[in-house]
Structures are given as structure tokens and as C-alpha cells.
Design a protein around this motif. Structure first.
Motif, PDB file in Angstrom:
ATOM      1  N   SER A  56      46.028  18.657  41.508  1.00 51.57           N
ATOM      2  CA  SER A  56      47.234  20.022  40.760  1.00 51.57           C
ATOM      3  C   SER A  56      46.428  19.746  39.588  1.00 51.57           C
ATOM      4  O   SER A  56      45.729  19.355  38.560  1.00 51.57           O
ATOM      5  CB  SER A  56      48.630  19.543  40.363  1.00 51.57           C
ATOM      6  OG  SER A  56      49.586  20.230  39.780  1.00 51.57           O
ATOM      7  N   PRO A  57      46.032  21.346  39.040  1.00 51.84           N
ATOM      8  CA  PRO A  57      45.624  20.942  37.729  1.00 51.84           C
ATOM      9  C   PRO A  57      46.223  20.655  36.825  1.00 51.84           C
ATOM     10  O   PRO A  57      46.107  20.770  35.475  1.00 51.84           O
ATOM     11  CB  PRO A  57      45.995  23.149  37.451  1.00 51.84           C
ATOM     12  CG  PRO A  57      46.630  23.386  38.643  1.00 51.84           C
ATOM     13  CD  PRO A  57      46.888  22.372  39.388  1.00 51.84           C
TER      14      PRO A  57
ATOM     15  N   SER B 271      44.778  18.841  34.515  1.00 52.98           N
ATOM     16  CA  SER B 271      43.138  19.199  33.671  1.00 52.98           C
ATOM     17  C   SER B 271      42.904  18.107  32.201  1.00 52.98           C
ATOM     18  O   SER B 271      41.810  17.858  31.671  1.00 52.98           O
ATOM     19  CB  SER B 271      43.618  20.669  32.849  1.00 52.98           C
ATOM     20  OG  SER B 271      43.478  21.374  34.616  1.00 52.98           O
TER      21      SER B 271
ATOM     22  N   ARG C 245      35.986  14.746  36.469  1.00 50.73           N
ATOM     23  CA  ARG C 245      36.719  14.405  37.518  1.00 50.73           C
ATOM     24  C   ARG C 245      36.100  12.776  38.110  1.00 50.73           C
ATOM     25  O   ARG C 245      37.055  12.748  38.199  1.00 50.73           O
ATOM     26  CB  ARG C 245      36.531  16.200  38.656  1.00 50.73           C
ATOM     27  CG  ARG C 245      37.110  15.419  39.953  1.00 50.73           C
ATOM     28  CD  ARG C 245      36.711  16.891  40.960  1.00 50.73           C
ATOM     29  NE  ARG C 245      37.510  17.844  40.323  1.00 50.73           N
ATOM     30  CZ  ARG C 245      39.279  18.324  40.768  1.00 50.73           C
ATOM     31  NH1 ARG C 245      39.943  17.434  41.311  1.00 50.73           N
ATOM     32  NH2 ARG C 245      39.706  19.109  39.715  1.00 50.73           N
TER      33      ARG C 245
ATOM     34  N   TRP D 260      54.372  24.892  31.469  1.00 50.52           N
ATOM     35  CA  TRP D 260      53.741  24.960  33.622  1.00 50.52           C
ATOM     36  C   TRP D 260      54.947  24.475  34.271  1.00 50.52           C
ATOM     37  O   TRP D 260      55.193  23.864  33.966  1.00 50.52           O
ATOM     38  CB  TRP D 260      53.107  23.216  32.796  1.00 50.52           C
ATOM     39  CG  TRP D 260      51.957  22.572  34.091  1.00 50.52           C
ATOM     40  CD1 TRP D 260      50.532  22.722  34.286  1.00 50.52           C
ATOM     41  CD2 TRP D 260      52.509  22.206  35.194  1.00 50.52           C
ATOM     42  NE1 TRP D 260      50.521  22.599  35.739  1.00 50.52           N
ATOM     43  CE2 TRP D 260      51.193  21.767  35.680  1.00 50.52           C
ATOM     44  CE3 TRP D 260      53.779  21.745  35.641  1.00 50.52           C
ATOM     45  CZ2 TRP D 260      51.826  20.994  36.955  1.00 50.52           C
ATOM     46  CZ3 TRP D 260      53.940  21.114  36.666  1.00 50.52           C
ATOM     47  CH2 TRP D 260      52.589  21.095  37.513  1.00 50.52           C
TER      48      TRP D 260
END
Length: 416
Positions: free
Chosen positions: A94-95, A98, A107, A335
Motif C-alpha cells: 500500500s502507498p 511511502s 523499500r 489519503w
């Protein structure tokens, strides 16, 4: 949306730390130093991590409270080979993570951090003992400090037996786990709409207390729902209905190329849909006869009643958010990854697929940004972790905007 009302039990809104609990929330931020200290080297179990609220809870646990010892996740495998595979495919990609990836330098480094903090356990809320072997159950309970129980079936027209197995009895199973863990606390995420069909002033109290709260025989309601579902399941397998499902399946296939396996799959789909419709409809009728609108809020109210009756020596808090929408600040403004509440309306109006929406202009649509809900949850968790006395009734916290910053249908009409 600015402004949020956070109240404990039947007390006034909190704008400064409450001397009894230490609760204080400003915007979507918690009092980070005090909260982080309370969570330091604690073991937290989070349910519902694949859901909208659960993802934000997990991200904030890792972002705001990096010194937490371990975050355990309880997941069913779903369509994946294992719960760990589901976590990788549905959560970790899922973003929402981030900023954590950037903070940890990419990552790979972020995944190393996740490996050091998160453990994924199999488990099914609809099964006794969470469907676990005793050794795995022992491992899940070992050293556990706090359970944040956010998992739920949220569909209003779900089969009532499934809503009760997951939302009501699943909450009992989390309470049993907390008790077995000896020292664990339970934070139960409920809903502000457990008040049901009641109108006027409804005190933020446990079910069965106060003029607007109806007392229920939880066990009687559970038995009635499960017995009715079993009856309909048995009826759906009777020869007459089986013949009907097969005839309908052949008509829908309408091709000589339909294999026997394809026919069998279609028959089962029709049978399951027939059962679902009847069990869900019975549940809605039962819920409304008892003062609720739907199977979701009905099963959530049953869960609160059950926790209040059975919590015993386990410290329990109940958090009741209203309709949860996109974030106001964390992890970034706006979001969301859900399409549940206001999102379909926004798209429908924006694309001119919805041109009118019947309703009273003064009707309040009570929603609250997800990050505000998470902030309150983390602070209530802090209060539970620092609670040394047991045997008290669960504290109830309402998180909503309707009283301090109401959004009405009339205002929505003017905006859109």
C-alpha cells in the motif's frame, strides 16, 4: 474537516488532558512523547490490518511509536497461500507506507524494519480459539500487552449469522485472548451508530445504561440468528430447491459447452445467494424489531453488551467513531483506499451520475477523518496501558464531528 468532538463516557468534550485518563488530542496528532513512552517495548496485537482503518493504525504505530517492541497482526489467508502472503500482497504494498519507506532509506531498508517489528499470525475471528492450535494460540498470547481490535464485517446487509460470528462473538474471542494473556488490555473499535433508531440525546454509555440504550439478551439473540441461518442452509439443500437451482444455472449458461464443473459452480452460487438474501433479510428485520437499522450496528451493539457483561478483570475501552472518511493530515491530506461512505457520492455527483439526493437540508452527516480516529485510538491505548486497576466497567469514547462541526445535507448541496 476541522474540529472533532472527543468525549469520554458522559463527560464534556476534551480539549486539555483529562486528569483521570491523560487523554488529549490536537488535530490528528497525539501527545507524542507521553504516548510513545507508554508504548515503549510493548507488544501490540492489531486485528483488521487489511482494512481502511487498520492500515492507518498500522502505519501510525510504526511511524509515531517506533520503539514499540512488536506489532502482531491476526489475518486470515483469504485467497492467498498464507496470512503472511496476504500481508505482503494486500498491506505492505500500500502507498500508505511511502513516508516510512522514505524515512528508512528505501523499500529494502523499510522491509527490514518491518521484519524486525511485525509478526503475522493466522487466525479467524469466526472460529472458537481463533481456529488456532494451542501452541500457536500460546505464542500469540505470550507477552501481549494490548489488543487493538478493529476487524469487523461492515456491510449493512451481510448475513446476520456472519455479522454475529465475526463482530459479536469475534469480540468475545478477543476478550478471551486478553484474559488468557494475563495482563493484556483490550481496545475495541465499535461504531457511534450503535445507538440505533433512538432519537434525541443519547448518552455515551454502555448498552443497557441510560434512557437511549436498550438492554439485550445477547445469548438469546446469538442463538436465534445462528439457528435461523442453520435452518435456511438445510432448506437450501432440499431436492426441490436443488432442482430449481440447477434449472436456473442451465438457463444462465445457455450453451452446450457448459461443463459439469461449471454447472456445479453456478448452482452453488445460486444456492449461496438464495441463503444470503434470506438470512440477511431476517437479520435486518430482527435488528429493526430490537431498535437497530441493520445487521452491522446490531451486531456491534451486541458486542458492546457482551464486553460489558464479561470483561471481568480485563481492562477494556470502547471507541465509537462515526462515519470514517479520508485523512486530514496523516499519512498525507486526503489519503484513503476505501470506497464505502462519502466516496461513491462524491464520484457520482462529480460525474453527474447522481443529480439529486432526497433528504432534509438540516440532516447531519456525521463523519470523521481516519487519522483523527487513529490518534484517539492510540491515546486511549496509552490510557489502558497505564491503567493499573482492574474490574472496572469499560470506558466509552465517542469520536465524531456532528456536535462541534456539523456537516449537513444542505451544506453538501451548496458545495457540490
Amino acid at each position: 474537516m476541522a474540529g472533532v468532538s472527543i468525549s469520554q463516557s458522559n463527560n464534556s468534550n476534551l480539549v486539555a488532558p483529562d486528569p483521570a485518563t491523560g487523554l488529549a488530542v490536537e488535530g490528528s496528532r497525539v501527545q507524542e512523547s507521553k504516548v510513545a513512552h507508554a508504548y515503549c517495548q510493548r507488544v501490540i496485537l492489531l486485528t483488521g490490518a487489511t482494512g481502511f482503518l487498520g492500515k492507518v493504525l498500522l502505519e501510525r504505530l510504526l511511524w509515531d511509536l517506533p520503539n514499540v517492541k512488536e506489532v502482531r497482526l491476526l489475518l486470515r489467508p483469504g485467497s492467498h497461500p498464507s496470512p503472511a502472503a496476504r500481508f505482503q500482497s494486500e498491506v505492505l504494498v500500500s502507498p500508505i507506507f511511502s513516508r516510512l519507506e522514505a524515512h528508512h532509506g528505501g523499500r529494502v531498508a523499510f522491509h527490514d524494519f518491518v521484519q524486525s517489528k511485525i509478526r503475522v499470525f493466522p487466525g479467524d475471528l469466526a472460529c472458537d480459539g481463533l481456529g488456532l492450535h494451542s501452541a500457536v494460540y500460546d505464542e500469540l498470547a505470550s507477552g501481549l500487552d494490548l489488543i487493538i481490535h478493529s476487524a469487523a464485517l461492515v456491510s449493512w446487509d451481510e448475513r446476520v449469522d456472519r455479522s454475529i460470528q465475526n463482530n459479536t462473538l469475534g469480540s468475545r474471542r478477543m476478550l478471551e485472548l486478553a484474559r488468557y494473556a494475563k495482563g493484556a488490555r483490550l481496545l475495541h473499535i465499535s461504531s457511534a451508530f450503535v445507538h440505533g433508531q433512538r432519537r434525541g440525546h443519547c448518552p455515551e454509555v454502555l448498552p443497557g445504561h441510560g434512557a437511549c440504550s436498550k438492554s439485550l439478551d445477547v445469548n438469546a439473540e446469538v442463538i436465534a440468528a445462528l439457528e435461523f441461518a442453520e435452518k435456511i442452509e438445510l432448506e437450501s439443500h432440499k431436492p426441490k430447491l436443488s432442482t430449481y437451482f440447477e434449472r436456473e444455472a442451465r438457463l444462465r449458461g445457455a450453451t452446450a459447452k457448459q461443463t459439469s464443473m461449471e454447472l456445479k459452480v453456478e448452482v452453488e452460487k445460486l444456492r449461496a445467494a438464495w441463503v444470503h438474501k434470506r438470512v440477511a433479510s431476517w437479520g435486518v428485520a430482527r435488528a429493526r424489531s430490537q431498535g437497530w437499522w441493520d445487521n452491522y450496528t446490531y451486531s456491534k451493539a451486541l458486542a458492546e453488551s457482551l464486553l460489558a457483561a464479561e470483561c471481568g478483570e480485563v481492562p477494556v475501552a470502547i471507541l465509537r467513531p462515526s462515519g470514517i472518511t479520508g485523512s486530514i493530515q496523516d499519512p498525507e491530506p486526503g489519503w484513503t483506499d476505501a470506497y464505502l461512505l462519502t466516496e461513491p457520492l462524491i464520484e457520482g455527483v462529480g460525474k453527474r451520475r447522481i443529480t439529486e439526493f432526497p433528504g432534509a437540508p438540516g440532516c447531519i452527516i456525521d463523519t470523521v477523518p481516519v487519522d483523527l480516529v487513529v490518534s484517539v485510538a492510540l491515546v486511549v491505548g496509552k490510557s489502558l496501558l497505564q491503567q493499573h486497576s482492574a474490574g472496572k466497567a469499560p470506558l466509552v469514547y465517542q469520536v465524531a464531528t456532528g456536535d462541534t462541526n456539523p456537516l449537513t445535507l444542505g451544506e453538501i448541496e451548496r458545495i457540490w
